[in-house]
Design a protein around this motif. Structure first.
Motif, PDB file in Angstrom:
ATOM      1  N   VAL A   1     -28.100 -66.540   5.258  1.00  0.00           N
ATOM      2  CA  VAL A   1     -27.862 -67.984   5.318  1.00  0.00           C
ATOM      3  C   VAL A   1     -29.052 -68.763   4.751  1.00  0.00           C
ATOM      4  O   VAL A   1     -30.195 -68.541   5.135  1.00  0.00           O
ATOM      5  N   ALA A   2     -28.746 -69.670   3.828  1.00  0.00           N
ATOM      6  CA  ALA A   2     -29.807 -70.510   3.266  1.00  0.00           C
ATOM      7  C   ALA A   2     -29.922 -71.811   4.049  1.00  0.00           C
ATOM      8  O   ALA A   2     -31.012 -72.286   4.351  1.00  0.00           O
TER       9      ALA A   2
ATOM     10  N   GLU B   1     -27.432 -67.703   0.873  1.00  0.00           N
ATOM     11  CA  GLU B   1     -28.484 -67.390  -0.099  1.00  0.00           C
ATOM     12  C   GLU B   1     -27.818 -66.963  -1.399  1.00  0.00           C
ATOM     13  O   GLU B   1     -26.733 -66.376  -1.372  1.00  0.00           O
ATOM     14  N   SER B   2     -28.491 -67.193  -2.516  1.00  0.00           N
ATOM     15  CA  SER B   2     -27.862 -66.810  -3.770  1.00  0.00           C
ATOM     16  C   SER B   2     -27.657 -65.296  -3.791  1.00  0.00           C
ATOM     17  O   SER B   2     -28.476 -64.540  -3.274  1.00  0.00           O
ATOM     18  N   GLY B   3     -26.546 -64.900  -4.341  1.00  0.00           N
ATOM     19  CA  GLY B   3     -26.267 -63.465  -4.414  1.00  0.00           C
ATOM     20  C   GLY B   3     -25.319 -62.976  -3.317  1.00  0.00           C
ATOM     21  O   GLY B   3     -24.777 -61.885  -3.408  1.00  0.00           O
TER      22      GLY B   3
ATOM     23  N   THR C   1     -35.973 -79.501   3.907  1.00  0.00           N
ATOM     24  CA  THR C   1     -34.797 -79.307   3.062  1.00  0.00           C
ATOM     25  C   THR C   1     -35.206 -78.708   1.721  1.00  0.00           C
ATOM     26  O   THR C   1     -34.524 -77.857   1.162  1.00  0.00           O
ATOM     27  N   ALA C   2     -36.367 -79.134   1.209  1.00  0.00           N
ATOM     28  CA  ALA C   2     -36.868 -78.569  -0.043  1.00  0.00           C
ATOM     29  C   ALA C   2     -37.249 -77.105   0.169  1.00  0.00           C
ATOM     30  O   ALA C   2     -36.929 -76.243  -0.652  1.00  0.00           O
TER      31      ALA C   2
ATOM     32  N   LYS D   1     -33.642 -70.460  -1.019  1.00  0.00           N
ATOM     33  CA  LYS D   1     -32.359 -70.115  -1.618  1.00  0.00           C
ATOM     34  C   LYS D   1     -32.548 -69.699  -3.085  1.00  0.00           C
ATOM     35  O   LYS D   1     -31.912 -68.759  -3.552  1.00  0.00           O
ATOM     36  N   TRP D   2     -33.425 -70.373  -3.779  1.00  0.00           N
ATOM     37  CA  TRP D   2     -33.654 -70.040  -5.191  1.00  0.00           C
ATOM     38  C   TRP D   2     -34.381 -68.713  -5.340  1.00  0.00           C
ATOM     39  O   TRP D   2     -34.342 -68.100  -6.399  1.00  0.00           O
TER      40      TRP D   2
END
Ligand code: WT7
Length: 694
Positions: free
Chosen positions: A591-592, A615-617, A408-409, A415-416
């Motif tokens: 997808v994150a 995902e960001s963005g 999960t981390a 994602k970051w």
């Protein structure tokens, strides 16, 4: 792995496990994208009671020659030989391995097995804190760093083994002065500060049984656990730091104790300095008590089967389930697994990101590494504080060599964005590990590439609170790894994939994961409820330990964990593991993270609902929903096509990072009232998911 011949009750299922070829031998890893097997639906065979496995991962990574050359277990041949010997004569094997720990009096019998109750190393006497501290402080390691600690605000402390001996002894004397005796239970509710391992070790020094309750639990959850354990003392702090804010602990303890009459004393570490209530006669400051305590406290010899700790695990019902671990067997298995799985050497700097409130923290922040005389990095706070590079900064600063975290981390790191780790020098790393959930192959590949620079082996370690220590795992110098597989049993462990009746399923087929033989670190009972222990773990599949997980074992004997069987979805008679559909979703570039749950469906029995974090963005748009559905069909087959996709900024997780599919199930089926949320990390996530529905 198990040697019994599979008895096919029905035709083999979907996944055709493919024999790994060239990539295993070649230097270059296999292509990034595996070729997927034929769509699952084409092989559909109607209703079944087993779980169908649809994931087909073919990449394989052999240990590098240079890593293998120096490893404790340096080749697959050696691994096989060890495993063979261990399975043929487990008592001889574990008896030999038990020599890794210091015994005050040797055991008489390695194993006394009256199913389902085991006694390991019976007759032996030992002390755990002596193993983790004294025996190192008596050598040159006296001045070696045992714990390198970093607080969330950036403060730092380093404790050598010599320091640890002094602090553990002093606090052990404090406990004695408060009337805590051998066999008493001590509840520990603390932030991730050095006093936490000190408290654990001090309990073991006098033979008190500790029960760590994760600092994120509510007062109510804390009270239930204190009462179940009948703890006489509570060790806590005023508060701790997380995400830049103070997490108050002492007020929760006050609230809990109002309904917990067994508690006579509370010891409070001053961490944040915030104003708290101190009840005269009952509450004491840690620093006041320790100041007057003698640094000499001879370790109390305890029986091998002396209860070491009780750790509460998420049961589905309201009553807390206290998993009981004992001393000798637990220490033997945690010590050995730390050494072999993480290939631990004298100069390693070991960073396990788990909170000591979970079993991972017990076994691989405290007991395993310290028993081996290692240097442990311990971090108090959130991975995203003050920015998403916190872990990478810690690795660079302390020259961490072994990094152990949860899928999960890793998905959060993805994602970051890779720009965060890329800013830091991670070249000290030589080994990476994961634990806690199945890791989807995309996350595994990202971890290997972005954190491990395509150079560090990854150990995907399967185990449970109940198993005490690692059970299925690569040994990094010996076992070629496949992304998403925990690979082979640790020598001496005998897992198998079976049907509900306990019959082995053919290679490649999904089924239930059981452990056939007792192992030293196994739970001994449920605190105060041996019947529940029997019923929950040893009765569902007669004569064997049932893990609660679904899995498949491929032709190479590699285990692929498919998640909790409670999470299985039944689509038109096909039982699909949610993890595999999630894995397919996460393999899409946008997808994150994904969580898949069933919703009742008149036609199909259950429909597939996917909660997806992007995902960001990337923005959630309706066209993407169709694209993702098509993507799952392409990756797995029509049978797994999500009926509904819901975008969400975050998924509800427990504080240990497990997605709470139970809550998502309720949301997906439109239930108004939602079950127990006391273990949920962030309640606002739930509110947001609800809004989505409107
Ligand atoms: C459950 C145990 C063991 C320490 C942390 C969790 C899942 C754990 C893996 C892995 C696939 C995994 C299983 C298991 N799990 N590790 N490497 N691959 N699944 O302890 O809270 O007792 O949870 O976590 O479902 O049964 P826990």
């Amino acid at each position: 792995m198990a040697t019994s011949k599979p008895k096919a009750k029905r035709p083999a299922v979907k996944a055709k496990a493919t024999k790994p070829k060239a990539a295993a031998r070649g230097r270059k890893p296999a292509p990034k994208r595996p070729t997927k097997a034929a769509p699952a639906a084409s092989a559909a065979s109607g209703a079944t009671t087993d779980i169908e496995s649809v994931l087909n991962e073919r990449r394989i990574f052999a240990p590098s020659a240079s890593f293998a050359a120096k490893a404790h277990v340096p080749s697959i041949a050696k691994h096989k030989a060890l495993s063979k010997r261990a399975v043929e004569n487990p008592e001889a094997f574990w008896g030999e391995m038990a020599k890794n720990v210091d015994w005050i009096k040797p055991w008489k019998k390695v194993l006394d097995w009256k199913p389902p109750f085991a006694r390991w190393f019976d007759g032996g006497l030992l002390n755990l804190s002596a193993n983790c501290v004294d025996r190192h402080a008596a050598t040159w390691r006296k001045n070696k760093a045992a714990i390198v600690w970093e607080g969330e605000p950036g403060d730092e402390r380093v404790l050598t083994y010599g320091d640890l001996l002094r602090e553990v002894s002093r606090f052990a004397n404090v406990l004695k002065s408060l009337g805590v005796e051998k066999g008493d239970r001590v509840a520990i509710y603390m932030p991730m500060i050095p006093e936490l391992p000190i408290a654990l070790l001090a309990c073991t020094r006098i033979g008190a049984t500790h029960s760590v309750i994760f600092g994120g639990f509510s007062a109510e959850a804390l009270r239930d656990r204190i009462n179940d354990a009948q703890a006489t003392a509570v060790i806590t702090a005023d508060g701790g730091w997380r995400r830049g804010a103070e997490v108050a602990l002492k007020p929760q303890v006050d609230a809990a104790i109002s309904g917990a009459p067994s508690v006579r004393h509370v010891v409070v570490v001053k961490r944040t300095g915030t104003a708290i209530h101190m009840e005269p006669g009952r509450d004491h400051w840690w620093h006041d008590l320790v100041e007057g305590a003698s640094p000499n406290c001879p370790p109390e010899p305890v029986e091998s089967e002396h209860p070491l700790f009780i750790l509460y695990t998420s049961g589905t019902t309201g009553k807390p389930k206290g998993v009981v671990h004992t001393t000798g067997g637990y220490l033997v298995q945690t010590t050995l697994t730390t050494k072999w799985v993480f290939d631990l050497k004298e100069k390693d700097v070991f960073f396990c990101t788990a909170d000591v409130g979970w079993v991972t923290g017990h076994s691989y922040v405290v007991y395993g590494p310290l028993a081996n005389g290692a240097t442990v990095v311990m971090y108090e706070g959130a991975p995203k504080h003050a920015d998403p590079a916190r872990f990478w900064k810690i690795i660079e600063k302390h020259r961490v060599t072994i990094f152990y975290t949860a899928p999960t981390a890793i998905r959060a790191f993805m994602k970051w964005g890779a720009e965060w780790p890329r800013k830091y020098d991670l070249s000290s790393l030589r080994l990476l590990g994961t634990v806690g959930e199945p890791i989807n192959p995309e996350a595994w590949m990202w971890y290997r590439r972005e954190i491990g620079a395509d150079r560090c082996p990854i150990v995907d370690t399967w185990w449970q609170t109940e198993t005490g220590a690692i059970m299925i795992t690569p040994l990094p110098g010996a076992v070629p790894t496949k992304p998403g597989s925990g690979t082979l049993p640790f020598p001496g462990i005998v897992p198998e994939v079976v049907t509900r009746d306990g019959d082995p399923v053919p290679a490649g087929s999904g089924g239930l994961l059981v452990i056939r033989k007792p192992w030293p670190g196994m739970l001994r009972t449920i605190h105060g409820d041996p019947e529940r222990y029997k019923q929950q773990y040893w009765s569902q599949i007669p004569g064997t330990y049932f893990t609660g997980d679904g899995a498949r074992c491929d032709k190479d004997g590699y285990f692929w964990i498919m998640g909790r069987v409670d999470d299985v979805i039944n689509v038109a008679g096909h039982r699909l593991g949610t993890m595999e559909i999630e894995s397919a979703l996460v393999s899409h570039t946008r997808v994150a993270e994904a969580a898949v749950v069933p919703r009742p469906d008149d036609l199909k029995g259950q429909a597939v609902v996917a909660f997806v974090t992007l995902e960001s963005g990337y923005h959630a748009d309706p066209a993407l929903k169709d694209e993702l559905k098509r993507h799952v069909v392409k990756e797995i087959g029509a049978i797994a096509r999500p009926d509904e996709i819901r975008f969400s900024d975050a998924l509800p997780k427990t504080r240990s990072g497990k997605i709470m599919r139970r809550l998502l199930r309720d949301i997906a089926s439109g239930k108004q009232s939602i079950g127990d949320t006391t273990t949920l990390e962030d309640l606002s996530v739930l509110a947001k998911l609800r809004e989505e529905e409107e």
